[in-house]
Structure formats: C-alpha cells, structure tokens
Write an enzyme that holds these catalytic residues in place. Structure first.
Site, short mmCIF file in Angstrom:
data_model
loop_
_atom_site.label_atom_id
_atom_site.label_comp_id
_atom_site.label_asym_id
_atom_site.label_seq_id
_atom_site.Cartn_x
_atom_site.Cartn_y
_atom_site.Cartn_z
N GLU A 33 -0.78 -22.17 -0.21
CA GLU A 33 0.48 -22.89 -0.44
C GLU A 33 1.70 -22.09 0.02
OE1 GLU A 33 0.08 -23.46 -4.65
OE2 GLU A 33 1.06 -21.60 -5.13
N HIS A 63 -4.96 -22.36 -12.00
CA HIS A 63 -3.91 -21.77 -11.16
C HIS A 63 -2.89 -21.07 -12.06
CE1 HIS A 63 -4.50 -23.34 -6.91
NE2 HIS A 63 -5.64 -23.50 -7.57
N HIS A 117 -6.31 -32.97 -12.70
CA HIS A 117 -5.25 -31.97 -12.61
C HIS A 117 -4.42 -31.96 -13.88
CE1 HIS A 117 -1.36 -30.32 -10.71
NE2 HIS A 117 -2.22 -29.33 -10.81
N HIS A 118 -4.27 -30.78 -14.46
CA HIS A 118 -3.42 -30.57 -15.63
C HIS A 118 -2.40 -29.50 -15.32
CE1 HIS A 118 -6.81 -31.97 -18.62
NE2 HIS A 118 -6.22 -32.99 -18.02
N GLU A 173 -6.80 -19.24 -9.14
CA GLU A 173 -5.91 -18.76 -8.09
C GLU A 173 -5.62 -17.29 -8.41
OE1 GLU A 173 -1.98 -20.69 -6.00
OE2 GLU A 173 -1.93 -20.32 -8.14
N SER A 232 0.87 -1.18 0.00
CA SER A 232 0.00 0.00 0.00
C SER A 232 0.90 1.22 0.00
CB SER A 232 -0.94 -0.02 1.20
OG SER A 232 -0.21 -0.09 2.39
C1 NOJ Z 1 0.97 -24.44 -8.17
C2 NOJ Z 1 -0.44 -24.55 -7.72
O1 NOJ Z 1 -0.90 -23.33 -7.19
C3 NOJ Z 1 -0.50 -25.66 -6.68
O2 NOJ Z 1 -1.79 -25.73 -6.12
C4 NOJ Z 1 -0.08 -26.96 -7.30
O3 NOJ Z 1 -0.06 -27.95 -6.33
C5 NOJ Z 1 1.31 -26.85 -7.94
N1 NOJ Z 1 1.38 -25.70 -8.78
C6 NOJ Z 1 1.66 -28.06 -8.77
O4 NOJ Z 1 0.83 -28.11 -9.89
CA CA Z 2 0.19 -21.12 -7.43
#
Ligand code: NOJ
Ligand code: CA
Length: 715
Positions: A508, A483, A413-414, A502, A215
C-alpha cells in the site's frame, strides 16, 4: 554499504532514509553523541567493569554451538551468550521493577538449578515447512532475595542449535501477589558493535511498525521494534525477538543511557504508564536470540514456534492457505471508495466481478473492504464502525453464497481505526455473522496512533485484545489476517487460525506512501528482519506498475509507485511467505485489451502458498535474496529471486532437487530493457530442462527479480 559499478561506495537507501528521518525529527541526545566514530570505538574498548562470578552454570545446545552461561555476580543474576568462538552477549543483567516496591534484581542468592533435554517433532497444518524438530537443552535457575522480603523467581533457559531463549517464572508468594510492573530489567549487552537493521519504536507515530528500515552500528540505534537483526564481524547473525506473548506487554529494545551498546527491554505501555499488570503465579514471554553462522541460515525461522504451546484447534484443516484478490487496491489508487457512493468499491456487482476473476484464475477467495457502515467522513478519527450492518448496495449473504457456489470464500474486513472499545462490543456478533453466512477468514485493521483509551499498539491491553479476537474467531472457524497488528511471536502454533498479518510497510505504501513508496531494497531487508517473526500479508502482484489506472493517471518514477519490475512482483510470491497471499491489483490489470490473461498471470496461478521445505540459496541483507521452496505434498519447487537498485546475477545450484530426475524450469525473468524507471513491464518467459546437477544463472535488472517454477518433466 555496497560498491557501486564505478567502485565508489554508495550510501544504502536505508541510511538516506535515516538521514531524512533525522532531519524531520530532533535526534535524541544519545544518538547525537554517538555520531563520533572515535567515541564508538572508545565505548567498544571499555566494557563495564563486572564483579567476579559467584556461581556459573553453562548450557550448550545439542550441537554445542549455541552456549548460554548463567552467573550470579554480586547478588545480581546475569547471562551471556556465545555462538561457537564468537561472543555475542557479555554478562547481561536480569530482573524487574514494580510500582511501589524495590526492584527485584539485587541481593539474590541461588536456590537451586535443574536441567532437562527434549527432542520432539511436530507437524504444522500450514507453513514454510511442514514439520519442526524441537531439540533443546534446558536449565532452570531459581533465585531468591537473601534478605526480606525474600521474593523469588526462576529463569528457564533453553539452548537450541539455532539460538537461545529464556523466560522468567514468578511463583505465587506472600511478598509478590498482584503487581504492576513498570519495567523489565532484562539486558542484552552486545559484545561488539554489530551492524543492525532496525525500525524505530518510539519516534514518529507511537510504536508504528510501518517504517523504513535503517542500518547502522547497533550503538546508534533508536529504541527499536523486534525482531532486531544484528550482523557480527565473524559473520555470526543474531536476531533478538520474543515468543509466546500472551498476557504481557510487547518488548521494544532501547540502549541503556550511558551504557554503550547494551540494550534493555523497554515495554509498551498502558495509558497510565504501567507496562504489565499481573498476579503470581506468572510467566513472561520468552526472550529469544536466534543465532546463525551465515545469513542464509536465518530463514526459515521456527524458533518462536518451538516456544509456543501446541495447537488448541481440533481441526486446523479449515484454515486453508490460499491466494485471494479483493476490493482493495482501487481504494488505495483512488478509483474506488470505502464509503458508499458513486465510486463505492464493495457493491454486489463489483464483488461478483472479483469473485468471477478469482474462480477463473485458481484463487481461493475475495476480500471485501468498505462493506459495512462507518466509512463516512473521518473514519480514522471516529472508528464508529458497525461490523454487522452492510451498506445497502452490498448483499453479504447472497455474495457469500455465490462465492461458495464457485468453491471460494469471501474474506471479511473489520477495520477498527483503533476504536477497540467499539470493536470488542461487537466482536462476538460480528464473528457470528461471518460464520453464519460462511465467511472463512477476516482481515482486521488498527489504523491510528493509540487505542481509543490511549493504550499503545503493542501494549498488554492490545496483546489481550488480539488474543480475544483470535480465540473468538477460532470458535467460529474463522482465520485472521491482522493489519497494524501486535507483533508475531509464534501464536500460529497454538492458534493456526492466526494466519497472517501486516506489521511493516506493505504494498500500500507504493500507492500513497512517503519517500515515493518503498525503496527497492525494502523486501531484501524485510526477509531478514520482520519476516523472521512470521508470515506477512504484504499483498504482492501489482501488474500495472506505473499505476496508469490510478485516479491521477500514470505516475512519474519519483512519485509513489511500485519500484520493481514485473518479474520481481512474481518473485515476491516465493520470497515473502504468507498462507494468505494477495493477488493485489485490480482484475483488469491482469488482462490484455482482448480480455485474455497476461502470460505472467500463469505464475501466480501456479505458485504454491503452502510448503514442505524452504531453503535460502543466497542472500545479503539490503542487496538480494534467492529462496527455494517445495510445494506442500507435490514434487514441485518454486524459486524467487529479488534484487535492490543494482542489476545482479546470482549463480545457484539446484542441488535441493532429488537426484536423477528430470525437471522443467519455467522461468519468468526481467525482459529486454526492463528497468523500474523507464519500463518495468518487460518480462521474458522461457522453459528449460533442469536436474539436481544444474546451476542456474539468475540475472536481474535494477529493482528486478526472477520467479521460477520447477516441475517434473513428465507432466
Ligand atoms: C490499512 C491496511 O493496511 C489496508 O490494507 C487497509 O486497506 C486500510 N487500512 C483500511 O482498512
Ligand atoms: Ca497498514
């Protein structure tokens, strides 16, 4: 800044983060120059001299509070924006620069203008609200170069009660057919130097969104991602963003060199430096300026949805909001691996365990990462994934069947590691495989700097790519959770299978991120910045807050770990909106030594993921947020409250409840001694009778929060 208990003013963590970023990276000359407050004052006092307006057209929103004025000054088209008595933008120029041609900006004459007003309402298949009213006034202004080559364009402005928006239309014309746009020259000339919350778009890793917010006065900002949230002295809030980004480059905002506090669009690039390739007729995305008189009015934000075309999906009911768990956190805390081997997470037996947990606790599905070949050495560099070949210890079809037998779905998941060429080659067969076995949603991922061909994450190339993914997934009835995504510009109105993404620092970062994880103010900033763009797959719900289950054992307070109390983890389910909401910890963290569920798990089981209405009860960016949401189709409400590093008590009225009815509030509060550093786990669960007349005192520990379920007393 906010006052500390001793009355001294402390620097917010975001400024500390900015300072450390500045230490790590050389400051650009402009930012260095802007260090001097007197110089900022001098800039503020000297708006650029403008020629007088030749034409002036005014457009006010239905309630008259948002006003955009369009002017031709010395042959250049300008617009400015006011909210009530507050001037938000001064006259700001419009136009384009093309490769191999003069900029399309000067020597313009007005061709004509037209006005319209519309008032419609549409339903959302899922969302923070069930229905959206689109009431706006419109002004379409056509201009053309007075001299040869006589190129022409129109700008369509819309004024809403909660903001203004405009987009360019480039009609087909002899002097402008195929084009390579090098820059869009749209300016946002701030009328004052408001406080801004921003993440850099061009320093650090190329156009990475996973940054901590800074900020600062707007005049000291970097080139930034949008949404860019600005707080003016009068209390007016302005958020600059975009809508309906379909075939164009993502927009960053950068200060015009020497221009004081004027931002200009700065477009993400193809590798060759082009911003946008196109052919007329052509329309740009909408540039949006959301406006509110109080910070609490910023959310729920539906402006971008009103600026996207209606749904193109015949039956959106297949895209069901749900809570889900997944083979995921174990990889981030290093107890499991993506690649096959002794610690492989995505084994058939382990995924069954996750599915059993999901079924037992009312979740809708289980995400499986690391199921496919390609995670072996250097996946980030190579991105050499197969999206159709499972590892031998993972039975895709059998597990999908097992999931279905329990009323669940697997979530696929890709991860592409930005090897987009490799992904596009397999996209159809990958989606077809998931559809065939009955996987109803897929999480995509784009870890990496630029694509394998060198294009930026927010480039037109990637905008096109993500559209292709969304549309291919829709053909197969599959929901998408991106993501490292392209920014959200309201695609979900047209493609309700574009469910979540995301696009900021999520949970994470508390497993392995810099700065010891996300600071406690992080989500109170996200709520008024990133989340105004749309849903976020933040992945809340960590119960083992010291990460005692991580490979390295319990973490020290200064090491990466979630800097929240347990009650705050619950509150995030209400505060952070996502139709796909993760229950992110490993199953054993939710169970006691006797195998019985932790009492706090009941809140996660109960909390809704789809809403009729949303109301922000109290908020201050970077300090706290209290949100109430009504569960879709049920007489049931949820309240989520979160604070930053300060203990805080917030009084809220429950006047959103229907009058004259008796309810029970189930309260999950920070328990005695709860403190992120010493003991984040204590939680006090209680019940009390409430009505619309009740005022609740919500007391939160430092880094804490509170989660409340309000249900009819009779049930
Ligand atoms: C980044 C993603 O945000 C996370 O959720 C994922 O586990 C890893 N990449 C591996 O794909
Ligand atoms: Ca990420």
């Amino acid at each position: 800044m906010s006052p500390s208990p001793t009355g001294r003013v402390r620097a917010p963590a975001s400024l500390v983060a900015a300072a450390s970023l500045a230490l790590a990276l050389p400051l650009p000359p402009r930012a260095a120059r802007a260090q001097s407050a007197s110089e900022i004052g001098a800039q503020a006092a000297r708006p650029p001299a403008l020629p007088p307006a030749e034409t002036m057209l005014r457009l006010a929103s239905p309630d008259g509070r948002s006003v955009v004025t369009v002017e031709l000054r010395d042959g250049v088209l300008h617009y400015h924006v006011a909210r009530g008595a507050t001037q938000v933008l001064l006259p700001s120029r419009l136009g384009f620069a093309f490769r191999g041609a003069e900029p399309l900006q000067r020597g313009l004459r007005l061709v004509d203008s037209a006005r319209a007003e519309r008032d419609t309402t549409f339903a959302l298949p899922w969302g923070e609200v069930a229905r959206v009213r689109d009431h706006h006034r419109e002004l379409r202004v056509r201009v053309a170069e007075a001299a040869a080559p006589g190129r022409t364009f129109a700008v369509v402005f819309r004024a809403f009660d909660d903001g203004v928006a405009f987009r360019y239309e480039l009609p087909a014309q002899p002097a402008l057919g195929d084009f390579a746009m090098t820059d869009e020259l749209t300016e946002f000339a701030l009328a004052e130097d408001p406080k801004a919350w921003w993440i850099t778009a061009t320093r650090s890793m190329p156009d990475r969104q996973e940054q901590l917010y800074t900020s600062s006065p707007a005049s000291m900002a970097d080139t930034v991602h949008t949404p860019l949230t600005l707080q003016l002295q009068s209390g007016v809030q302005a958020v600059i963003h975009e809508a309906d980004l379909v075939d164009y480059a993502g927009m960053y905002l950068g200060l015009v060199p020497g221009g004081g506090r004027t931002f200009r669009t700065s477009l993400a690039r193809w590798k060759d430096g082009t911003a946008v390739q196109g052919r007329t007729p052509f329309v740009t995305p909408w540039r949006t300026i959301q406006l509110a008189d109080r910070v609490e009015e910023l959310a729920p934000s539906t402006l971008t949805l009103r600026l996207n075309p209606p749904s193109r999906v015949a039956d959106a009911s297949v895209y069901r909001p749900m809570k889900y768990n997944g083979v995921w956190w174990g990889m981030h805390i290093n107890t499991e691996t993506w690649e096959s081997g002794p610690k492989h997470g995505a084994t058939t037996a382990n995924v069954k365990r996750y599915l059993d947990f999901a079924a037992a606790h009312g979740l809708g599905g289980t995400l499986v990462e690391g199921w496919n070949r390609g995670w072996e050495d250097s996946w980030v560099e190579k991105g050499a994934f197969s999206f159709t070949e499972p590892y031998p210890d993972f039975d895709l079809a059998g597990l999908a069947r097992y999931a279905r037998s329990k009323g669940l779905t697997l979530i696929g998941h890709h991860e592409t590691a930005t090897n987009v060429t490799n992904y596009e080659r397999q996209l159809d067969s990958a989606m077809a495989l998931y559809a065939r076995v009955g996987v109803r949603a897929v999480k995509t991922g784009y870890v990496g700097d630029t694509t394998d061909q060198g294009h930026a994450h927010q480039s037109q190339y990637m905008v096109r790519h993500h559209r292709r993914v969304i549309e291919t997934a829709a053909r197969h009835g599959i929901g998408v959770d991106m993501h490292e995504p392209i920014k959200d510009t309201g695609e979900r109105r047209t493609w309700p299978n574009m469910m979540s993404r995301e696009g900021s620092r999520g949970m994470e970062f508390n497993a392995w991120g810099g700065e010891g994880g996300n600071p406690p103010e992080h989500e109170t900033i996200l709520f008024f910045t990133r989340l105004l763009a749309g849903p976020m797959d933040f992945t809340p719900g960590i119960f083992d807050l010291t990460l005692s289950r991580s490979a390295s054992g319990a973490r020290k307070p200064w090491e990466p770990r979630p800097r929240t109390t347990l009650a705050k983890q619950l509150a995030l389910y209400v505060v952070i909106y996502s139709p796909l909401q993760m229950v992110a910890d490993v199953p054993e963290s939710y169970l006691g030594p006797d195998g019985r569920p932790h009492p706090a798990l009941k809140f996660i089981r109960d909390v809704a993921v789809d809403w009729d209405t949303t109301r922000v009860l109290s908020g201050r960016i970077g300090d706290h947020v209290v949100v109430a949401r009504k569960a879709k189709g049920r007489d049931e409400w949820f309240v989520g409250a979160i604070t930053d590093e300060e203990a805080r008590t917030v009084d809220v009225a429950l006047d959103f409840l229907p009058r004259g009815r008796a309810y029970v509030a189930e309260v999950y509060a920070d328990g005695p001694g709860a403190h992120w550093r010493d003991d984040p786990q204590p939680i006090a669960i209680s019940r009390r009778a409430v009505t619309a007349a009740t005022r609740l005192r919500i007391a939160m520990a430092p880094w804490g929060g509170q989660a409340i379920r309000i249900r009819p007393a009779a049930t």
